[in-house]
Design an enzyme around this catalytic site. Structure first.
Site, PDB file in Angstrom:
ATOM      1  N   TYR A 117      -1.678  -0.812  10.424  1.00  0.00           N
ATOM      2  CA  TYR A 117      -1.892  -1.104   8.972  1.00  0.00           C
ATOM      3  C   TYR A 117      -1.092  -1.144   8.920  1.00  0.00           C
ATOM      4  O   TYR A 117      -0.025  -0.809   7.666  1.00  0.00           O
ATOM      5  CB  TYR A 117      -3.545  -0.993   8.593  1.00  0.00           C
ATOM      6  CG  TYR A 117      -3.354  -0.605   7.078  1.00  0.00           C
ATOM      7  CD1 TYR A 117      -4.013  -2.456   6.364  1.00  0.00           C
ATOM      8  CD2 TYR A 117      -2.845   0.208   6.173  1.00  0.00           C
ATOM      9  CE1 TYR A 117      -4.134  -1.962   5.346  1.00  0.00           C
ATOM     10  CE2 TYR A 117      -3.418   0.209   4.817  1.00  0.00           C
ATOM     11  CZ  TYR A 117      -3.463  -1.088   4.461  1.00  0.00           C
ATOM     12  OH  TYR A 117      -3.452  -1.432   2.966  1.00  0.00           O
ATOM     13  N   SER A 124       0.762  -1.718   0.445  1.00  0.00           N
ATOM     14  CA  SER A 124      -0.132  -0.089  -0.014  1.00  0.00           C
ATOM     15  C   SER A 124       0.906   1.479   0.249  1.00  0.00           C
ATOM     16  O   SER A 124       2.259   1.392   0.525  1.00  0.00           O
ATOM     17  CB  SER A 124      -0.849   0.487   1.447  1.00  0.00           C
ATOM     18  OG  SER A 124      -1.396   1.142   1.155  1.00  0.00           O
TER      19      SER A 124
END
Length: 278
Positions: free
Chosen positions: A155, A142
């Protein structure tokens, strides 16, 4: 040395988390070009539904990426698909919120899936690639693996770690003829990013946009690819600036508040599903 163009129809791929989102789009893109695709997903019923929309070159089996034993069972069950040419480590979850309020079980689950899942998959599949002297691992990380954001601390940490693991294994596996690519999408229009606002000037991309970049990586391996491509250059330039300037730019583009301002109502179903299994 110039590489021979890759014939996608000759490849066998494993796509983790292939029943939804980016994984589902990746399965579709490669299946339509004749590749043999094996879907690994914790939700076997949904994965089987996806596989059933194609011919027998697409199969599915249950896979818990956090469990090394599950990887071995998965590979044994799907062995008829043939030697694995490409492993797409795509499975991931993104529960959001203050890290101080994050249940310990959720914290562990984020790291288990987003990081240990990538490590377990690499350990399970790459030895076979080394025996054959070729193969490709594509790790879907990401943009948050390069730019950490508030309300997504665990995350962010898991994706930073996945990027570091990709860089280290790329150097380790290159002498064995194995390519490693890390893909870093920005906001993607999938259930995982439901309710997350796009930053100013950066439109959300689709799951197929990411799948297209994965396809391009398989055709012509590169170490790191961003989706959209131009966001990589912007990020690199901003990281050369002093911390204060970086923070001012992030604030101007509302990148610093993107996760904190996520619409919790829009995320309710997703959050319940990924947290409920923790």
């Amino acid at each position: 040395m110039k590489r021979t163009p890759v014939d996608l129809s000759s490849l066998t791929l494993v796509v983790t988390g292939g029943a939804r989102g980016i994984g589902r789009a990746t399965v579709d893109r490669f299946a339509r070009q004749g590749a043999t695709v094996v879907i690994g997903d914790l939700d076997l019923a949904l994965a089987q539904q996806v596989a059933d929309t194609y011919d027998d070159r697409v199969t599915a089996a249950r896979l818990d990426v956090t469990d090394p034993a599950s990887w071995q069972d998965f590979l044994a069950e799907t062995a008829e698909a043939g030697p694995i040419d490409v492993l797409v480590n795509n499975a991931g979850i993104m529960p959001l919120g203050s890290v101080l309020k994050e249940p310990d079980a959720v914290t562990r689950r984020i790291v288990d899936i987003n990081l240990h899942g990538v490590i377990n998959g690499t350990k399970a599949v790459v030895p076979g690639m080394i025996e054959r002297g070729s193969g490709h691992v594509v790790n879907v990380a990401s943009a948050v693996g390069r730019l950490a954001l508030a309300d997504g601390a665990t995350y962010s940490a898991s994706k930073f770690a996945a990027v570091g693991f990709s860089e280290a294994t790329r150097a380790e596996l290159r002498p064995h003829g194995i390519d490693v690519t890390v893909v870093l999408p920005t906001v993607v229009l999938t259930e995982l990013s439901a309710g997350v606002p796009a930053t100013r000037g950066v439109r959300p991309v689709t799951a197929d946009d990411v799948a297209k970049v994965i396809e391009q990586a398989v055709r012509k391996p590169k170490p790191e690819l961003w989706v959209p491509r131009w966001s990589q250059g912007l990020t690199r330039v901003s990281q050369l600036l002093p911390r204060g300037a970086q923070e001012a730019i992030a604030h101007a583009f509302k990148a610093d508040s993107a996760l904190a301002e996520a619409d919790q109502g829009a995320r309710a179903a997703y959050e319940a599903r990924v947290r409920g299994s923790a």
